[in-house]
Design a protein around this motif. Structure first.
Motif, PDB file in Angstrom:
ATOM      1  N   ARG A 133      72.529 -51.427 -73.754  1.00 55.90           N
ATOM      2  CA  ARG A 133      72.079 -50.626 -72.612  1.00 55.90           C
ATOM      3  C   ARG A 133      70.821 -49.833 -72.990  1.00 55.90           C
ATOM      4  NH1 ARG A 133      74.607 -48.988 -67.970  1.00 55.90           N
ATOM      5  NH2 ARG A 133      76.549 -49.930 -68.672  1.00 55.90           N
ATOM      6  N   MET A 134      70.790 -49.295 -74.216  1.00 52.05           N
ATOM      7  CA  MET A 134      69.609 -48.559 -74.670  1.00 52.05           C
ATOM      8  C   MET A 134      68.401 -49.486 -74.785  1.00 52.05           C
ATOM      9  SD  MET A 134      70.814 -45.731 -77.493  1.00 52.05           S
ATOM     10  CE  MET A 134      72.081 -46.686 -78.321  1.00 52.05           C
ATOM     11  N   ARG A 135      68.618 -50.658 -75.345  1.00 49.89           N
ATOM     12  CA  ARG A 135      67.508 -51.613 -75.495  1.00 49.89           C
ATOM     13  C   ARG A 135      66.932 -51.992 -74.134  1.00 49.89           C
ATOM     14  NH1 ARG A 135      70.838 -55.412 -79.706  1.00 49.89           N
ATOM     15  NH2 ARG A 135      70.419 -54.233 -81.617  1.00 49.89           N
ATOM     16  N   GLN A 136      67.808 -52.259 -73.176  1.00 53.82           N
ATOM     17  CA  GLN A 136      67.345 -52.629 -71.844  1.00 53.82           C
ATOM     18  C   GLN A 136      66.630 -51.460 -71.182  1.00 53.82           C
ATOM     19  OE1 GLN A 136      67.418 -55.755 -70.464  1.00 53.82           O
ATOM     20  NE2 GLN A 136      66.057 -54.745 -68.978  1.00 53.82           N
ATOM     21  N   GLY A 137      67.125 -50.250 -71.409  1.00 54.37           N
ATOM     22  CA  GLY A 137      66.475 -49.063 -70.850  1.00 54.37           C
ATOM     23  C   GLY A 137      65.070 -48.882 -71.386  1.00 54.37           C
ATOM     24  N   TRP A 138      64.904 -49.126 -72.681  1.00 51.68           N
ATOM     25  CA  TRP A 138      63.563 -49.003 -73.285  1.00 51.68           C
ATOM     26  C   TRP A 138      62.634 -50.077 -72.739  1.00 51.68           C
ATOM     27  CZ3 TRP A 138      60.861 -52.441 -76.522  1.00 51.68           C
ATOM     28  CH2 TRP A 138      59.689 -51.932 -77.066  1.00 51.68           C
ATOM     29  N   LEU A 139      63.117 -51.320 -72.634  1.00 51.72           N
ATOM     30  CA  LEU A 139      62.289 -52.412 -72.129  1.00 51.72           C
ATOM     31  C   LEU A 139      61.857 -52.139 -70.695  1.00 51.72           C
ATOM     32  CD1 LEU A 139      61.065 -55.215 -72.516  1.00 51.72           C
ATOM     33  CD2 LEU A 139      63.244 -56.200 -71.771  1.00 51.72           C
ATOM     34  N   THR A 140      62.776 -51.653 -69.871  1.00 49.97           N
ATOM     35  CA  THR A 140      62.439 -51.334 -68.482  1.00 49.97           C
ATOM     36  C   THR A 140      61.399 -50.230 -68.415  1.00 49.97           C
ATOM     37  OG1 THR A 140      64.662 -51.963 -67.754  1.00 49.97           O
ATOM     38  CG2 THR A 140      63.368 -50.577 -66.266  1.00 49.97           C
ATOM     39  N   MET A 141      61.561 -49.209 -69.253  1.00 58.67           N
ATOM     40  CA  MET A 141      60.605 -48.104 -69.277  1.00 58.67           C
ATOM     41  C   MET A 141      59.220 -48.602 -69.680  1.00 58.67           C
ATOM     42  SD  MET A 141      58.746 -45.769 -71.138  1.00 58.67           S
ATOM     43  CE  MET A 141      59.366 -46.134 -72.790  1.00 58.67           C
ATOM     44  N   ILE A 142      59.159 -49.459 -70.705  1.00 54.46           N
ATOM     45  CA  ILE A 142      57.876 -49.994 -71.167  1.00 54.46           C
ATOM     46  C   ILE A 142      57.204 -50.817 -70.074  1.00 54.46           C
ATOM     47  CG2 ILE A 142      56.854 -51.704 -72.723  1.00 54.46           C
ATOM     48  CD1 ILE A 142      57.278 -49.025 -74.029  1.00 54.46           C
ATOM     49  N   GLN A 143      57.972 -51.597 -69.362  1.00 47.35           N
ATOM     50  CA  GLN A 143      57.414 -52.454 -68.312  1.00 47.35           C
ATOM     51  C   GLN A 143      56.870 -51.647 -67.134  1.00 47.35           C
ATOM     52  OE1 GLN A 143      60.839 -54.917 -67.582  1.00 47.35           O
ATOM     53  NE2 GLN A 143      60.166 -56.522 -69.007  1.00 47.35           N
ATOM     54  N   GLN A 144      57.466 -50.472 -66.885  1.00 53.26           N
ATOM     55  CA  GLN A 144      57.080 -49.671 -65.725  1.00 53.26           C
ATOM     56  C   GLN A 144      56.280 -48.420 -66.103  1.00 53.26           C
ATOM     57  OE1 GLN A 144      60.692 -48.809 -63.578  1.00 53.26           O
ATOM     58  NE2 GLN A 144      61.279 -50.964 -63.396  1.00 53.26           N
ATOM     59  N   ALA A 145      56.053 -48.213 -67.380  1.00 54.27           N
ATOM     60  CA  ALA A 145      55.449 -46.963 -67.844  1.00 54.27           C
ATOM     61  C   ALA A 145      53.990 -46.842 -67.435  1.00 54.27           C
ATOM     62  CB  ALA A 145      55.564 -46.856 -69.356  1.00 54.27           C
ATOM     63  N   GLU A 146      53.578 -45.600 -67.268  1.00 54.30           N
ATOM     64  CA  GLU A 146      52.176 -45.294 -67.030  1.00 54.30           C
ATOM     65  C   GLU A 146      51.420 -45.350 -68.352  1.00 54.30           C
ATOM     66  OE1 GLU A 146      52.393 -41.467 -65.270  1.00 54.30           O
ATOM     67  OE2 GLU A 146      52.954 -42.223 -63.290  1.00 54.30           O
ATOM     68  N   PRO A 147      50.097 -45.494 -68.317  1.00 55.54           N
ATOM     69  CA  PRO A 147      49.316 -45.579 -69.554  1.00 55.54           C
ATOM     70  C   PRO A 147      49.570 -44.424 -70.517  1.00 55.54           C
ATOM     71  CG  PRO A 147      47.962 -46.189 -67.687  1.00 55.54           C
ATOM     72  CD  PRO A 147      49.263 -45.710 -67.120  1.00 55.54           C
ATOM     73  N   ALA A 148      49.731 -43.203 -70.009  1.00 60.37           N
ATOM     74  CA  ALA A 148      49.949 -42.054 -70.893  1.00 60.37           C
ATOM     75  C   ALA A 148      51.237 -42.210 -71.695  1.00 60.37           C
ATOM     76  CB  ALA A 148      49.998 -40.768 -70.072  1.00 60.37           C
TER      77      ALA A 148
END
Length: 328
Positions: free
Chosen positions: A234-249
Protein backbone atom coordinates in the motif's frame (compact mmCIF):
# COMPACT_ATOMS: atom_id res chain seq x y z
CA UNK A 1 -8.56 27.89 20.72
CA UNK A 2 -5.42 26.47 22.35
CA UNK A 3 -2.09 26.94 20.63
CA UNK A 4 -1.45 23.21 20.35
CA UNK A 5 -2.64 19.74 21.29
CA UNK A 6 -0.26 16.84 21.90
CA UNK A 7 -1.78 13.50 20.87
CA UNK A 8 -0.54 10.19 22.23
CA UNK A 9 -1.71 6.58 22.16
CA UNK A 10 -0.51 4.48 25.10
CA UNK A 11 -0.92 1.31 27.10
CA UNK A 12 2.26 1.57 29.22
CA UNK A 13 2.29 3.95 32.22
CA UNK A 14 6.09 3.94 32.58
CA UNK A 15 6.58 5.13 29.00
CA UNK A 16 3.73 7.63 29.25
CA UNK A 17 5.01 9.15 32.52
CA UNK A 18 8.47 9.54 31.01
CA UNK A 19 7.01 11.28 27.95
CA UNK A 20 4.85 13.61 30.05
CA UNK A 21 7.89 14.67 32.11
CA UNK A 22 9.91 15.44 28.97
CA UNK A 23 7.07 17.51 27.50
CA UNK A 24 7.42 20.00 30.38
CA UNK A 25 10.72 21.15 28.88
CA UNK A 26 9.73 20.59 25.24
CA UNK A 27 7.12 23.37 25.42
CA UNK A 28 8.15 26.73 26.82
CA UNK A 29 4.77 28.45 26.63
CA UNK A 30 2.18 28.73 29.40
CA UNK A 31 0.60 25.45 30.43
CA UNK A 32 -2.91 26.77 29.81
CA UNK A 33 -2.15 27.27 26.10
CA UNK A 34 -1.62 23.58 25.36
CA UNK A 35 -3.15 20.20 26.14
CA UNK A 36 -1.95 16.61 26.18
CA UNK A 37 -4.72 14.18 25.22
CA UNK A 38 -4.47 10.41 25.09
CA UNK A 39 -6.13 7.27 23.84
CA UNK A 40 -5.54 4.71 26.61
CA UNK A 41 -5.33 1.05 25.58
CA UNK A 42 -4.03 -0.38 28.85
CA UNK A 43 -5.58 -1.82 31.96
CA UNK A 44 -7.48 0.08 34.65
CA UNK A 45 -4.79 -0.82 37.19
CA UNK A 46 -2.01 0.60 34.98
CA UNK A 47 -4.07 3.71 34.32
CA UNK A 48 -3.92 4.50 38.04
CA UNK A 49 -0.12 4.67 37.79
CA UNK A 50 -0.16 7.60 35.33
CA UNK A 51 1.34 10.74 36.86
CA UNK A 52 0.54 14.11 35.29
CA UNK A 53 3.29 16.70 34.95
CA UNK A 54 3.14 20.49 34.30
CA UNK A 55 1.09 20.36 31.11
CA UNK A 56 -2.64 19.53 31.36
CA UNK A 57 -3.25 15.85 30.60
CA UNK A 58 -6.48 14.04 29.89
CA UNK A 59 -7.50 10.60 28.64
CA UNK A 60 -10.24 11.23 26.12
CA UNK A 61 -10.90 7.68 24.97
CA UNK A 62 -10.27 4.08 25.96
CA UNK A 63 -10.78 2.39 22.61
CA UNK A 64 -9.02 -0.81 21.48
CA UNK A 65 -5.61 -0.17 19.94
CA UNK A 66 -5.58 0.98 16.32
CA UNK A 67 -3.01 3.70 15.81
CA UNK A 68 -4.61 5.47 12.86
CA UNK A 69 -8.15 5.20 14.23
CA UNK A 70 -7.10 6.31 17.71
CA UNK A 71 -5.21 9.33 16.36
CA UNK A 72 -8.00 10.34 13.99
CA UNK A 73 -10.50 10.34 16.85
CA UNK A 74 -8.17 12.34 19.10
CA UNK A 75 -7.55 14.90 16.35
CA UNK A 76 -11.27 15.51 15.94
CA UNK A 77 -11.60 16.17 19.68
CA UNK A 78 -8.43 18.27 20.02
CA UNK A 79 -8.74 21.95 20.93
CA UNK A 80 -5.37 23.14 19.59
CA UNK A 81 -4.81 24.78 16.21
CA UNK A 82 -1.61 22.74 15.85
CA UNK A 83 -1.43 19.01 16.49
CA UNK A 84 1.72 17.36 17.85
CA UNK A 85 1.78 13.58 17.40
CA UNK A 86 4.07 11.71 19.80
CA UNK A 87 4.69 8.04 20.51
CA UNK A 88 4.47 7.19 24.18
CA UNK A 89 8.01 5.72 24.13
CA UNK A 90 9.45 9.07 23.07
CA UNK A 91 11.58 11.38 25.25
CA UNK A 92 11.18 14.86 23.74
CA UNK A 93 14.14 17.23 23.72
CA UNK A 94 13.83 20.67 25.35
CA UNK A 95 12.09 23.27 23.14
CA UNK A 96 11.17 20.66 20.53
CA UNK A 97 7.49 21.57 20.46
CA UNK A 98 8.33 25.27 20.36
CA UNK A 99 10.45 24.63 17.25
CA UNK A 100 7.67 22.70 15.50
CA UNK A 101 5.06 25.36 16.24
CA UNK A 102 7.38 28.13 15.07
CA UNK A 103 8.00 26.38 11.73
CA UNK A 104 4.30 25.88 11.05
CA UNK A 105 3.56 29.50 11.95
CA UNK A 106 6.15 30.89 9.53
CA UNK A 107 6.17 28.32 6.69
CA UNK A 108 2.77 28.26 4.93
CA UNK A 109 4.29 25.98 2.29
CA UNK A 110 5.00 23.31 4.90
CA UNK A 111 2.25 20.89 5.91
CA UNK A 112 4.22 18.52 8.18
CA UNK A 113 7.20 19.14 10.47
CA UNK A 114 9.17 16.05 11.50
CA UNK A 115 11.79 15.48 14.17
CA UNK A 116 15.38 14.30 14.35
CA UNK A 117 15.41 11.21 16.57
CA UNK A 118 18.21 9.20 18.14
CA UNK A 119 18.10 5.94 20.06
CA UNK A 120 19.05 5.52 23.71
CA UNK A 121 22.63 4.69 22.65
CA UNK A 122 22.97 8.06 20.90
CA UNK A 123 22.84 6.62 17.38
CA UNK A 124 20.75 8.15 14.59
CA UNK A 125 17.23 6.74 14.50
CA UNK A 126 15.48 9.14 12.12
CA UNK A 127 16.46 12.07 9.91
CA UNK A 128 13.75 11.87 7.27
CA UNK A 129 12.29 9.10 5.13
CA UNK A 130 13.35 8.42 1.54
CA UNK A 131 12.03 5.94 -1.01
CA UNK A 132 13.80 3.33 -3.10
CA UNK A 133 13.34 3.23 -6.87
CA UNK A 134 10.38 0.85 -6.38
CA UNK A 135 8.75 2.89 -3.61
CA UNK A 136 9.82 1.19 -0.38
CA UNK A 137 10.42 3.70 2.44
CA UNK A 138 13.62 3.75 4.48
CA UNK A 139 15.24 6.04 7.03
CA UNK A 140 17.75 8.46 5.52
CA UNK A 141 21.35 7.49 6.47
CA UNK A 142 19.91 4.78 8.69
CA UNK A 143 22.80 2.69 10.03
CA UNK A 144 25.42 4.79 8.21
CA UNK A 145 25.91 7.74 10.56
CA UNK A 146 25.62 8.68 14.19
CA UNK A 147 23.19 11.26 15.53
CA UNK A 148 25.81 14.03 15.49
CA UNK A 149 26.64 13.63 11.79
CA UNK A 150 26.59 17.03 10.08
CA UNK A 151 23.86 15.96 7.64
CA UNK A 152 21.49 15.32 10.52
CA UNK A 153 21.71 18.93 11.65
CA UNK A 154 20.63 20.37 8.30
CA UNK A 155 17.02 21.58 8.15
CA UNK A 156 15.55 20.65 4.78
CA UNK A 157 12.53 19.45 2.84
CA UNK A 158 12.26 15.65 2.67
CA UNK A 159 9.89 13.14 1.04
CA UNK A 160 8.46 12.02 4.40
CA UNK A 161 9.03 11.86 8.16
CA UNK A 162 8.23 9.29 10.82
CA UNK A 163 4.99 9.27 12.79
CA UNK A 164 6.86 8.87 16.08
CA UNK A 165 7.09 12.65 16.54
CA UNK A 166 5.68 15.19 14.07
CA UNK A 167 3.42 18.25 13.86
CA UNK A 168 0.61 19.45 11.57
CA UNK A 169 -1.99 22.19 11.53
CA UNK A 170 -5.24 20.72 12.77
CA UNK A 171 -7.19 21.85 9.68
CA UNK A 172 -4.63 20.21 7.38
CA UNK A 173 -4.74 16.95 9.27
CA UNK A 174 -8.54 16.79 9.36
CA UNK A 175 -8.60 17.39 5.60
CA UNK A 176 -6.81 14.08 4.97
CA UNK A 177 -6.47 12.10 8.22
CA UNK A 178 -4.62 8.84 8.69
CA UNK A 179 -5.50 5.92 6.45
CA UNK A 180 -7.21 3.37 8.72
CA UNK A 181 -6.82 0.51 6.24
CA UNK A 182 -3.24 -0.10 7.33
CA UNK A 183 -3.00 -3.16 9.56
CA UNK A 184 0.35 -2.58 11.33
CA UNK A 185 2.29 0.39 10.00
CA UNK A 186 2.50 2.81 7.10
CA UNK A 187 -0.26 5.28 7.93
CA UNK A 188 2.35 7.90 8.84
CA UNK A 189 4.15 7.48 5.51
CA UNK A 190 0.87 7.68 3.60
CA UNK A 191 -0.08 10.83 5.53
CA UNK A 192 3.10 12.51 4.25
CA UNK A 193 2.36 11.47 0.68
CA UNK A 194 -1.22 12.74 0.89
CA UNK A 195 -0.08 16.06 2.33
CA UNK A 196 2.16 16.51 -0.69
CA UNK A 197 -0.34 15.24 -3.26
CA UNK A 198 -3.67 16.57 -1.94
CA UNK A 199 -2.71 19.59 0.16
CA UNK A 200 0.19 20.57 -2.15
CA UNK A 201 2.35 21.22 0.91
CA UNK A 202 5.86 20.11 1.75
CA UNK A 203 7.38 18.02 4.53
CA UNK A 204 10.08 19.66 6.64
CA UNK A 205 12.77 17.80 8.58
CA UNK A 206 13.52 19.99 11.61
CA UNK A 207 16.57 19.04 13.73
CA UNK A 208 15.51 21.53 16.41
CA UNK A 209 12.54 19.24 17.01
CA UNK A 210 14.24 16.20 18.47
CA UNK A 211 14.15 13.41 20.98
CA UNK A 212 15.16 9.91 22.01
CA UNK A 213 13.17 7.06 20.51
CA UNK A 214 13.96 3.36 20.42
CA UNK A 215 11.96 2.17 17.43
CA UNK A 216 9.16 -0.34 18.08
CA UNK A 217 9.91 -0.59 21.80
CA UNK A 218 6.17 -1.03 22.37
CA UNK A 219 5.21 -2.73 19.10
CA UNK A 220 7.70 -5.59 19.41
CA UNK A 221 5.97 -6.67 22.62
CA UNK A 222 2.51 -6.64 21.01
CA UNK A 223 1.07 -9.60 19.12
CA UNK A 224 0.27 -9.06 15.47
CA UNK A 225 2.53 -6.02 15.09
CA UNK A 226 5.23 -7.52 12.88
CA UNK A 227 6.03 -6.57 9.31
CA UNK A 228 3.04 -6.72 6.98
CA UNK A 229 3.32 -7.28 3.23
CA UNK A 230 -0.05 -5.65 2.47
CA UNK A 231 0.97 -2.48 4.33
CA UNK A 232 4.25 -2.33 2.40
CA UNK A 233 2.48 -2.75 -0.94
CA UNK A 234 0.00 0.00 0.00
CA UNK A 235 2.89 2.37 0.79
CA UNK A 236 4.65 1.57 -2.48
CA UNK A 237 1.48 2.21 -4.47
CA UNK A 238 0.89 5.44 -2.56
CA UNK A 239 4.37 6.69 -3.43
CA UNK A 240 3.99 5.73 -7.11
CA UNK A 241 0.63 7.51 -7.33
CA UNK A 242 2.08 10.61 -5.67
CA UNK A 243 5.04 10.65 -8.09
CA UNK A 244 2.76 10.30 -11.10
CA UNK A 245 0.52 13.17 -9.98
CA UNK A 246 3.08 15.36 -8.20
CA UNK A 247 3.77 18.96 -9.05
CA UNK A 248 7.31 19.92 -10.13
CA UNK A 249 8.13 21.34 -6.67
CA UNK A 250 7.33 18.01 -5.04
CA UNK A 251 9.38 16.08 -7.59
CA UNK A 252 12.30 18.41 -6.92
CA UNK A 253 12.15 17.39 -3.26
CA UNK A 254 12.66 13.76 -4.29
CA UNK A 255 15.56 14.74 -6.54
CA UNK A 256 17.26 17.02 -4.02
CA UNK A 257 16.83 14.46 -1.24
CA UNK A 258 18.45 11.77 -3.37
CA UNK A 259 21.30 14.13 -4.26
CA UNK A 260 21.78 15.16 -0.65
CA UNK A 261 21.94 11.57 0.52
CA UNK A 262 24.34 10.64 -2.29
CA UNK A 263 26.66 13.48 -1.24
CA UNK A 264 26.33 12.55 2.42
CA UNK A 265 27.13 8.91 1.66
CA UNK A 266 30.02 9.96 -0.58
CA UNK A 267 31.45 12.08 2.20
CA UNK A 268 30.87 9.26 4.64
CA UNK A 269 32.71 6.84 2.35
CA UNK A 270 35.58 9.30 2.04
CA UNK A 271 35.75 9.58 5.82
CA UNK A 272 35.69 5.78 6.13
CA UNK A 273 38.52 5.48 3.60
CA UNK A 274 40.54 8.01 5.56
CA UNK A 275 39.83 6.10 8.77
CA UNK A 276 40.85 2.88 7.00
CA UNK A 277 44.12 4.43 5.82
CA UNK A 278 44.83 5.73 9.32
CA UNK A 279 44.23 2.23 10.66
CA UNK A 280 46.51 0.73 8.01
CA UNK A 281 49.20 3.27 8.89
CA UNK A 282 48.83 2.50 12.60
CA UNK A 283 49.05 -1.24 11.95
CA UNK A 284 52.13 -0.74 9.74
CA UNK A 285 53.77 1.45 12.39
CA UNK A 286 52.94 -1.07 15.10
CA UNK A 287 54.40 -3.86 12.95
CA UNK A 288 57.55 -1.80 12.33
CA UNK A 289 57.97 -1.07 16.02
CA UNK A 290 57.30 -4.71 16.90
CA UNK A 291 59.89 -5.88 14.36
CA UNK A 292 62.37 -3.35 15.66
CA UNK A 293 61.74 -4.47 19.22
CA UNK A 294 62.16 -8.14 18.30
CA UNK A 295 65.36 -7.44 16.41
CA UNK A 296 66.68 -5.47 19.37
CA UNK A 297 65.69 -8.27 21.76
CA UNK A 298 67.34 -10.92 19.58
CA UNK A 299 70.47 -8.79 19.29
CA UNK A 300 70.56 -8.35 23.07
CA UNK A 301 70.15 -12.09 23.57
CA UNK A 302 72.94 -12.83 21.07
CA UNK A 303 75.22 -10.28 22.74
CA UNK A 304 74.56 -11.85 26.12
CA UNK A 305 75.38 -15.29 24.72
CA UNK A 306 78.61 -14.05 23.12
CA UNK A 307 79.64 -12.20 26.27
CA UNK A 308 79.04 -15.33 28.30
CA UNK A 309 81.22 -17.39 25.91
CA UNK A 310 83.92 -14.74 25.97
CA UNK A 311 83.91 -14.69 29.75
CA UNK A 312 84.16 -18.46 29.77
CA UNK A 313 87.26 -18.30 27.55
CA UNK A 314 88.81 -15.66 29.77
CA UNK A 315 88.23 -17.83 32.81
CA UNK A 316 89.88 -20.78 31.09
CA UNK A 317 92.95 -18.69 30.17
CA UNK A 318 93.26 -17.33 33.68
CA UNK A 319 92.92 -20.73 35.28
CA UNK A 320 94.60 -23.29 32.96
CA UNK A 321 94.04 -26.93 33.75
CA UNK A 322 97.11 -28.68 35.34
CA UNK A 323 99.10 -30.89 32.91
CA UNK A 324 99.71 -34.56 33.63
CA UNK A 325 103.40 -35.59 34.55
CA UNK A 326 105.44 -37.02 31.69
CA UNK A 327 106.36 -40.72 32.05
CA UNK A 328 109.96 -41.78 31.56
Amino acid sequence: MLQASILVVSRTPDYLNRLLNSLDQAYGGPAESIEVIASWNGSEADEQRIRCARLPFQILQRDPYHFAGNMNNLARRAQGSILIFANDDLIADPNSIDAAIERLQHRPDVGIVGARLRNSLGQLAHAGIHFTSYGSPYHQLGGFADAEHAANGRERLVPAVTGAFFAMRRDDFLAIGMDEFFKVCGEDVMLNLQARKQLHKQVLFCPAMGGVHDAESTRRHTDGQGANADDMQRMRQGWLTMIQQAEPASLMVELHSAQDEAEDLRNRCRALMEEKQELIDKVAETARQTKQHLEHSLLEQENKRLRAQLQQLRNQLANPLPTAPTRR
